[in-house]
Design an enzyme around this catalytic site. Structure first.
Site, PDB file in Angstrom:
ATOM      1  N   GLU A  14     -15.211  21.889  -2.324  1.00 49.64           N
ATOM      2  CA  GLU A  14     -16.495  22.478  -2.715  1.00 49.64           C
ATOM      3  C   GLU A  14     -16.502  23.996  -2.506  1.00 49.64           C
ATOM      4  O   GLU A  14     -17.370  24.548  -1.832  1.00 49.64           O
ATOM      5  CB  GLU A  14     -17.644  21.802  -1.957  1.00 49.64           C
ATOM      6  CG  GLU A  14     -17.719  20.310  -2.268  1.00 49.64           C
ATOM      7  CD  GLU A  14     -18.906  19.588  -1.632  1.00 49.64           C
ATOM      8  OE1 GLU A  14     -19.356  20.014  -0.563  1.00 49.64           O
ATOM      9  OE2 GLU A  14     -19.374  18.607  -2.239  1.00 49.64           O
ATOM     10  N   ASP A  24     -19.301   9.824  -1.311  1.00 48.49           N
ATOM     11  CA  ASP A  24     -20.113  10.717  -0.490  1.00 48.49           C
ATOM     12  C   ASP A  24     -21.357  10.063   0.090  1.00 48.49           C
ATOM     13  O   ASP A  24     -22.470  10.350  -0.354  1.00 48.49           O
ATOM     14  CB  ASP A  24     -20.517  11.933  -1.334  1.00 48.49           C
ATOM     15  CG  ASP A  24     -21.028  13.082  -0.472  1.00 48.49           C
ATOM     16  OD1 ASP A  24     -20.921  12.985   0.754  1.00 48.49           O
ATOM     17  OD2 ASP A  24     -21.526  14.062  -1.046  1.00 48.49           O
ATOM     18  N   GLU A  45     -28.959  12.142   4.255  1.00 44.71           N
ATOM     19  CA  GLU A  45     -28.959  12.899   2.998  1.00 44.71           C
ATOM     20  C   GLU A  45     -29.296  12.040   1.785  1.00 44.71           C
ATOM     21  O   GLU A  45     -30.159  12.391   0.991  1.00 44.71           O
ATOM     22  CB  GLU A  45     -27.585  13.560   2.805  1.00 44.71           C
ATOM     23  CG  GLU A  45     -27.462  14.289   1.480  1.00 44.71           C
ATOM     24  CD  GLU A  45     -26.120  15.011   1.326  1.00 44.71           C
ATOM     25  OE1 GLU A  45     -25.263  14.914   2.211  1.00 44.71           O
ATOM     26  OE2 GLU A  45     -25.951  15.689   0.295  1.00 44.71           O
TER      27      GLU A  45
END
Ligand code: GCW
Length: 686
Positions: free
Chosen positions: A293, A372, A400
């Site tokens: 990322e 993820d 998240e």
């Protein structure tokens, strides 16, 4: 916010008179027994005296000798008082961080020994003893020997130095603000206590995405402050780590390269390491997110991850430091039109060929799933895929993708599935727990890392019930064989008391909540379907035509990603034979992961007997009702849970059921419009 929420599992509420009466005779005096340097023993005694004082209303005396009739003897096994008291077998069974709890009856005196091999073990033993009191257990005939399963039991903070927290849902950082250290030492000490109480022994305080300011944490001007934080954690047996920026030699050192094979770069890191250890002699090491990322890494220089990790490991080696290198590496600039690239494959494709190439003080940190932290994913095939490499299982405590602490989603049952998963690496029984702890493949290092869900909110976690996720992570890292039910029962009793109605209701709510959340969000293992960037709330195509590699491929006929070896991306072939075969075939693939592995028509019939489309409708209607049921169940506790905590949780649960309705309608409407197939029960779909 009530003090009780702040105190979390260190609440030590007064016990009922029956219990108090049983425990009090043992708890009048705490005797410390140690030889040599045992600084954590003072901490252990202090915790016992505070905790017992608060629960029994009388603070035990501290003493170095034992003239009372009954008492607690806290110490190390090599002390004069404890030596010879234990069986040889017990003595041998206790490892460096382990302990024994033992009720000892002698003619003239009776006592409970809380004995660690080291002072750190004694501290964990003290917290174990306190937990027995908190949860109302018998202490009259204790015979406990405990050792942690995971050597590394670590919390990763994604805190930025401006005080914000990446994926944080409970306020601002407790460590940093405005680019500097906050210096709230009392709060950090309270936090360190919470960690030690659940057996955690390591912390990385800054985000793995290391920005400009945080790059300087290893520079001379910031190290004294880092050292102060380390000092506080040290009192509770927690070692400090830092996330580092792989490009530091350039950004901080003024070199022209960060090439891991460049001698100047290597020397620069060696000097940095020396400097860090000058300030923090027991520094844990570096946590690294590289080539991931947009973070810099060895790829820039045509080197691989082993080159990068080994260079840092060499610098830390003289001081016993370790490099924790993350495997979250994938192409985040994918073309959604390209179906041959599969993000799920990436970590294995990158790292598997490097097995055996990492130094002994490198640990690879692997997320539980290949993508993820979705509500449902298979286990990463890297577990069991690299028998010659130290590995750590990374779990996301912060929610998240699981409701961001506005929704109740208790993750221990999800983690248990990952931990218990059989990789078949060395045949049947090769669980992820065995791999992560290093026990299966005889690795020297390993353990568990959890992404923190705490911030500076007075309740630490925002949603008070989200404290259970942090607690549960710690307990599992210590003892992955505990069941979800055991951990839940402990936490509820410690947090809300031993009233059976309270224990039963809250335990059920927690244990059901992950499935409930899964029901009203993305179905059958497909994941995503969230709003891009902040990841809260439904958006079925939010990531469908983006560069991140997270697609569901829904059209008017069907949905799912074909990850088979025969006709798909081949991901299923990254597992060992038994799980590989299970996932490869539509028939044997479990329903809950069907769309992760297969693209099927909406009319495909699941093992449950329902079609995929009907499953989507049913689970979403049901999930919403279950979310309402959570609020309903909580309302039944009015008057049994103190008013402030009651109100705080209720308001979150109400938000949750409202938001669950949003999820239900967005998902159902999307698939109804795409497929044109009506709900068999004719419920409202828009
Ligand atoms: O889950 C994703 C998050 C990023 C995070 C990244 C990672 C720290 O959306 O915010 O960055 O994973 O694990 O590195």
């Amino acid at each position: 916010v009530p003090r009780d929420a702040y105190k979390a599992w260190l609440r030590y509420a007064p016990l009922n008179p029956d219990q108090a009466e049983e425990y009090a005779p043992w708890c009048g005096t705490v005797v410390a027994a140690f030889s040599g340097h045992a600084p954590l023993l003072a901490t252990a005694c202090e915790e016992l005296r505070d905790g017992i004082g608060s629960m029994l209303g009388r603070r035990p005396q501290e003493s170095r000798s034992s003239d009372s009739e009954r008492f607690l003897l806290v110490g190390t096994l090599d002390s004069a008082e404890l030596k010879g008291l234990m069986d040889e077998a017990d003595m041998e069974a206790v490892g460096d961080e382990g302990y024994v709890l033992r009720t000892v009856e002698q003619p003239e005196r009776r006592f409970i020994a809380i004995a660690g091999k080291t002072d750190k073990g004694a501290l964990y033993g003290a917290f174990h003893f306190l937990r027995l009191l908190q949860t109302g257990q018998r202490i009259r005939d204790l015979r406990v020997v405990e050792n942690p399963a995971g050597k590394l039991r670590m919390i990763d903070h994604w805190d930025n130095m401006d005080g914000s927290i990446e994926r944080g849902y409970a306020g601002r950082s407790v460590f940093f603000h405005h680019g500097a250290f906050l210096g709230n030492w009392n709060r950090i000490r309270d936090y360190a206590r919470m960690m030690a109480a659940v057996g955690l022994n390591a912390i990385s305080i800054n985000n793995v995405n290391v920005n400009e300011t945080a790059t300087r944490l290893i520079a001379p001007e910031l190290l004294p402050s880092v050292a102060k934080v380390a000092d506080v954690f040290r009192e509770y047996g927690v070692r400090l780590f830092l996330s580092i920026n792989f490009a530091s030699p350039i950004e901080l050192g003024g070199l022209t390269t960060a090439d891991p094979l460049d001698p100047q770069v290597r020397e620069w890191w060696a000097e940095r390491a020396t400097d860090v250890y000058r300030h923090i002699p027991d520094f844990g090491g570096f946590l690294v997110k590289a080539d991931s990322e947009f973070r810099p890494g060895p790829f820039t220089y045509g080197r691989d991850h082993a080159d990068g990790a080994n260079m840092l490991a060499e610098a830390l080696q003289p001081y016993d430091g370790v490099v924790i290198w993350r495997c979250f590496v994938y192409d985040c600039l994918q073309d959604w039109r390209d179906r041959s690239t599969d993000r799920a494959r990436a970590a294995y494709d990158h790292f598997r060929p490097l097995d055996g190439k990492f130094r002994e003080n490198v640990i690879l940190q692997i997320k539980n799933g290949p993508v993820d932290f979705q509500v449902r994913e298979p286990v990463s095939p890297l577990f069991g895929g690299m028998p010659l490499t130290n590995q750590v299982l990374e779990l996301q405590i912060t929610q998240e993708y699981t409701g961001q602490q506005r929704h109740l989603c208790y993750l221990v049952p999800q983690w248990k599935e990952a931990i218990d998963f059989d990789t078949y690496a060395l045949g049947e029984g090769s669980t992820v727990a065995g791999v992560a702890t290093g026990a299966l493949t005889d690795r020297p290092l390993g353990g568990f890392a959890g992404i923190a869900n705490i911030g500076d909110e007075p309740s630490w976690t925002g949603h008070i019930l989200a404290q259970a996720n942090y607690y549960g992570f710690g307990r599992l890292a210590w003892s992955p064989t505990l069941t979800s039910e055991q951990i839940t029962d402990e936490w509820v009793r410690i947090t809300f008391g031993n009233d059976p109605a309270v224990v039963e209701t809250i335990s059920r709510m927690l244990l059901d909540s992950w499935h409930i959340y899964e029901n009203y969000t993305s179905p059958l293992g497909i994941g995503w379907m969230v709003n891009p960037s902040h990841h809260y709330g439904p958006n079925v195509d939010g990531y469908e035509y983006s560069k991140w590699g997270t697609y569901h491929f829904a059209d008017n006929q069907g949905i799912g990603v074909n990850r088979t070896v025969s006709t798909g991306t081949g991901y299923a072939g990254q597992y060992h034979d038994v799980p590989a075969a299970r996932y490869e075939s539509v028939e044997s693939c479990p329903d809950e992961l069907l769309l992760f592995f297969h693209h099927v028509p909406y009319t495909h019939v699941l093992k449950s007997g329902k079609t995929v489309i009907q499953h989507i409708y049913d689970s979403h209607f049901e999930g919403f009702e279950q979310a309402e049921g959570l609020a309903e169940a909580w309302r039944g506790l009015e008057g049994k849970v103190d008013g402030d905590r009651y109100a705080s949780v209720l308001s979150r649960l109400q938000q949750q059921s409202k938001h669950a309705a949003e999820w239900r309608d967005v998902i159902n409407t999307y698939f109804y419009r795409k497929s044109g197939i009506s709900d068999a029960h004719n419920r409202t779909i828009y």
